[in-house]
Design an enzyme around this catalytic site. Structure first.
Site, PDB file in Angstrom:
ATOM      1  CE  LYS A  50      -3.693  -2.530   2.260  1.00  0.00           C
ATOM      2  NZ  LYS A  50      -4.291  -2.987   3.519  1.00  0.00           N
ATOM      3  CD  GLN A  94      -3.261  -4.614   6.651  1.00  0.00           C
ATOM      4  OE1 GLN A  94      -3.155  -3.603   5.961  1.00  0.00           O
ATOM      5  NE2 GLN A  94      -3.908  -5.683   6.221  1.00  0.00           N
ATOM      6  CG  ASP A 117      -9.565  -0.743   5.140  1.00  0.00           C
ATOM      7  OD1 ASP A 117      -9.288  -1.045   3.962  1.00  0.00           O
ATOM      8  OD2 ASP A 117      -8.869  -1.065   6.117  1.00  0.00           O
TER       9      ASP A 117
END
Ligand code: NAP
Length: 282
Positions: A50, A94, A117
Site C-alpha cells: 500500500k 491493518q 477501508d
C-alpha cells in the site's frame, strides 16, 4: 472451454492512472496513515504494498508500526489524534489485530470521513442504502474486474463463498445492485457443492487452498478468486486454478488477480477522503 484469465493489473492500471493524474493537479497532496500492530508477516507485506502504491501515485503515506502488546486505549487515542489532524486524509488500521484489541472498537473509532477501508458502520450503511461514500476495497475491486469482462450480471445466479464483513457481505450488496440473484454460503451451509454448481458467477472468499474444485462448478462459470492462502511463503487462491481454468469462462489468478484491485480501490478512496476533507473542512 479454457477460461480467459483476468489479471488485476490490467484493470487496476486505468484506476491508478486516473488517481495519479488527479493527485498531480492538487497543490496539497492526499495523505494516508496506515497503522500496523504486531508482527503478522502477511500484514507487513500488505502494508508495504500500500505504501509503495501511494508513493507511485503521489499520495503521502505514513506507516505507524506498534508493538504486539499495544493497549487498545493507546491505539484508540492514536486514531482520535489522526481523526483531528487536518494533514491526514485517510486512516487504515491493518487487520487482523492482536486478540486483546477489539476490532469493532477500532473500526468504530476511525472518523467515517477518513475511513478509506469502508469498514465503519456509517459507511457500510450508506453503501447498503445505495448512497455510497466510500466503497469497500476488495468487493469494489471485484466489481471492477466484472465490469472489465463486459458481462451483464443482471439475472445471473451469483454465489459468494464466505460472509465476512470485509468481503462476503458487502460483495452481496454490490452484486445485488447489478441485479444478480445472490446466494451466500458459509461454514454452516448444507450442500455447498450443489449451490455452487448452480452459479453463473462464483466469488470465493473462504480462505482455504483449493476449496473450489473443477467438479463443483458448471461449464462457463465466471470465477473470481478472492482467497489468499499463504503456505510456506507461497500464495494460493481458494480455487484449484489448473483444473477450474478448463471449465470457467473467466478466472482470476492468485496472486495477480483481486489483490491488485484492492489496493487500486484503496487509492481511489484515499483521494475521495481528501476531497471530502476539503468540502467538510475537517
Ligand atoms: P474470514 O473472515 O475468515 O471469512 C471466511 C468465510 O469463509 C466465513 O464466512 C466462513 O464461514 C467461511 N468458511 C470457512 N470455512 C468454510 C467452509 N469449510 N465451508 C464454507 N464456508 C467456510 O475471511 P475474509 O476476511 O472474508 O477473507 C477470505 C479470504 O480472502 C482469505 O483468504 C483472505 O486472505 C482473502 N482476502 C483477500 C483480499 C484481497 O485483496 N485479495 C482481501 C481480503 C481478504 P463462517 O462465517 O460460518 O465462519
Amino acid at each position: 472451454m479454457t477460461a480467459k484469465i483476468i489479471y488485476g493489473k490490467e484493470v487496476a492500471n486505468k484506476i491508478k492512472e486516473e488517481v495519479k493524474s488527479k493527485v498531480l493537479m492538487l497543490e496539497k497532496k492526499p495523505a494516508l496513515t496506515v497503522i500496523l500492530v504486531g508482527e503478522n508477516a502477511a500484514s507487513k507485506v500488505y502494508v508495504n504494498n500500500k505504501h509503495k502504491m501511494c508513493k507511485k501515485l503521489g499520495i503521502k503515506s505514513d506507516i505507524v508500526v506498534l508493538p504486539e502488546d499495544t493497549t487498545q486505549a493507546f491505539l484508540l487515542d492514536l486514531i482520535k489524534k489522526l481523526n483531528n489532524d487536518k494533514n491526514i486524509s485517510g486512516i487504515l488500521v491493518q487487520l487482523p489485530l492482536p486478540k486483546h484489541i477489539a476490532e469493532e472498537a477500532v473500526i468504530n473509532t476511525v472518523h467515517p470521513l477518513k475511513d478509506v477501508d469502508c469498514f465503519h458502520p456509517e459507511n457500510i450503511g450508506l453503501m447498503f442504502a445505495g448512497q455510497p461514500r466510500f466503497l469497500p476495497c476488495t468487493p469494489a475491486g471485484v466489481m471492477e474486474i466484472l465490469k472489465f469482462t463486459g458481462v451483464n450480471l443482471s439475472g445471473m445466479n451469483a454465489v459468494i463463498i464466505g460472509r465476512s464483513n470485509i468481503v462476503g457481505k458487502p460483495q452481496a450488496i454490490l452484486l445485488l445492485e447489478k441485479h444478480a440473484t445472490v446466494t451466500i454460503v458459509h461454514s454452516r451451509t448444507k450442500n455447498i457443492a450443489s449451490i455452487v454448481k448452480n452459479a453463473d458467477l462464483l466469488v470465493s472468499a473462504v480462505g482455504i487452498k483449493h476449496f473450489v474444485r473443477a467438479e463443483m462448478v458448471k461449464e462457463g462459470v465466471i470465477v473470481i478468486d478472492v482467497g489468499i492462502n499463504r503456505i510456506k511463503e507461497k500464495l494460493y487462491g481458494d480455487v484449484d486454478f489448473d483444473e477450474v481454468v478448463k471449465k470457467a469462462s473467466y478466472l482470476t489468478p492468485v496472486p495477480g488477480g483481486v489483490g491488485v484491485m484492492t489496493i487500486a480501490v484503496l487509492m481511489q478512496n484515499t483521494l475521495k477522503a481528501y476531497e471530502l476533507q476539503q468540502t467538510h473542512n475537517i
